[in-house]
Design an enzyme around this catalytic site. Sequence first.
Site, mmCIF file in Angstrom:
data_model
loop_
_atom_site.group_PDB
_atom_site.id
_atom_site.type_symbol
_atom_site.label_atom_id
_atom_site.label_comp_id
_atom_site.label_asym_id
_atom_site.label_seq_id
_atom_site.Cartn_x
_atom_site.Cartn_y
_atom_site.Cartn_z
ATOM 1 N N ASP A 68 32.131 30.710 73.925
ATOM 2 C CA ASP A 68 30.728 31.143 74.009
ATOM 3 C C ASP A 68 30.570 32.646 73.780
ATOM 4 O OD1 ASP A 68 28.035 30.634 74.235
ATOM 5 O OD2 ASP A 68 28.029 30.246 76.378
ATOM 6 N N HIS A 99 29.368 33.095 69.949
ATOM 7 C CA HIS A 99 28.325 34.016 69.480
ATOM 8 C C HIS A 99 29.003 35.332 69.146
ATOM 9 C CE1 HIS A 99 25.126 31.363 71.125
ATOM 10 N NE2 HIS A 99 26.071 31.051 71.988
ATOM 11 N N GLU A 106 22.327 22.959 78.949
ATOM 12 C CA GLU A 106 23.140 23.977 79.648
ATOM 13 C C GLU A 106 22.446 24.192 80.996
ATOM 14 O OE1 GLU A 106 22.967 27.863 77.841
ATOM 15 O OE2 GLU A 106 24.711 28.626 78.952
ATOM 16 N N HIS A 116 31.904 27.061 69.226
ATOM 17 C CA HIS A 116 30.756 27.633 69.939
ATOM 18 C C HIS A 116 31.113 29.055 70.346
ATOM 19 C CE1 HIS A 116 27.509 26.987 73.324
ATOM 20 N NE2 HIS A 116 27.524 28.227 72.893
HETATM 21 N N1 HPA Z 1 23.105 29.982 75.977
HETATM 22 C C1 HPA Z 1 21.996 30.373 75.359
HETATM 23 N N2 HPA Z 1 21.937 31.432 74.569
HETATM 24 C C2 HPA Z 1 23.046 32.136 74.380
HETATM 25 C C3 HPA Z 1 24.230 31.769 75.001
HETATM 26 C C4 HPA Z 1 24.258 30.631 75.829
HETATM 27 O O1 HPA Z 1 25.277 30.215 76.419
HETATM 28 N N3 HPA Z 1 25.151 32.686 74.612
HETATM 29 C C5 HPA Z 1 24.536 33.545 73.781
HETATM 30 N N4 HPA Z 1 23.258 33.215 73.632
HETATM 31 ZN ZN ZN Z 2 26.203 29.643 73.480
#
Ligand code: HPA
Ligand code: ZN
Length: 339
Positions: A277, A18, A199, A16
């Site tokens: 993340d 980005h 989340e 996970h």
């Molecule tokens: N949540 C939702 N969208 C996102 C996140 C996340 O943790 N990180 C980057 N885009």
């Molecule tokens: Zn994410």
Amino acid sequence: MKTKTLIQSIPKVELHLHIEGTLEPELMWRLAKKHELSLPFDSIQEIANAYQFDNLQSFLDLYYQGAAVLIDEDDFFELMWAYFLRCKEQNIVHTEIMFDPQTHTHRGIDYSVFMPGFLRAKAQAESELGITSCLILSFLRHLSQEDALLTLAQAEPYYDAIDAVGLDSSELGNPPDKFIDVFAKAKTLGFKRVAHAGEEGPPEYIWSALNDLDVHRIDHGVRCIEDPKLMAHLVANKMPLTVCPQSNLKLCVVNDMSEHNILDLLEQGVMVTVNSDDPSYFGGYLNQNYQALDTHLAMSDEQFIQLVKNSFEASFLSDKLKQKWIKEVDKLNHSLSHN
Ligand code: HPA
Ligand code: ZN
């Protein structure tokens, strides 16, 4: 408590991540200068100081603004290459990287610009660093399903290079079932599927990701603990959750790292994994996330090794490679604990 050496020495996977969230303030500053763009900050330090968030949306606003410095193919190469160098430093041997096409196409930067940059970094990581990777095309859920369908169609020249689709951005008010058709289309095309759920959103969003989008993993998912039926379902189906402890702290999903539920979930038999993340924004790459669990939750060696093995298990690697790496983890763990 374990030594930092164990966390560093064991080969690991990240599931996970980005890529736009690995843009370090230094690179943002340099690219802004290169393209003669103005930033709302007067120094690199000011960029870093701005990384204080109240919730997911307050982070996303800065994250999308930061990505605006990514203009040409070399910028996308540099961004991803810098992340692979971090992987090497941290002994991450395989990573499954999300990218947000709409963040770029909506400002006039096409797939033909960012994909060659990403693919060059990915190939170089494999040949020079021995790091394997997958790419996950993620749809922005605050935009419409029509836009997601268009984004999937625009990716066609690169279908062979993309392994899965995902769903990210503002969760509340944008449930997974908004994207049923585009996920069904992606499944027909042979893509694996993941989605952020649970989340900030309620357990119902996790159910929807499972039932409506037929996902292979849930990104985050920490709110599953509020629904015992869902917990039982996740355990019975070995459904992986890609949990991101530092992200949860920085975005106020938890108030204190000592209150994080990841080890409870692990002990209850949920297939949880540890991930970073958006490491540039949340104060640490993968090893810092494991380290935080050690410091604040007194993670045992056994729990650490189980979390690492879960990541291999939950990855899109072949069964053969999963078994090879899990054996390697056991061997190294054994030799380290007897020295
Ligand atoms: N949540 C939702 N969208 C996102 C996140 C996340 O943790 N990180 C980057 N885009
Ligand atoms: Zn994410």
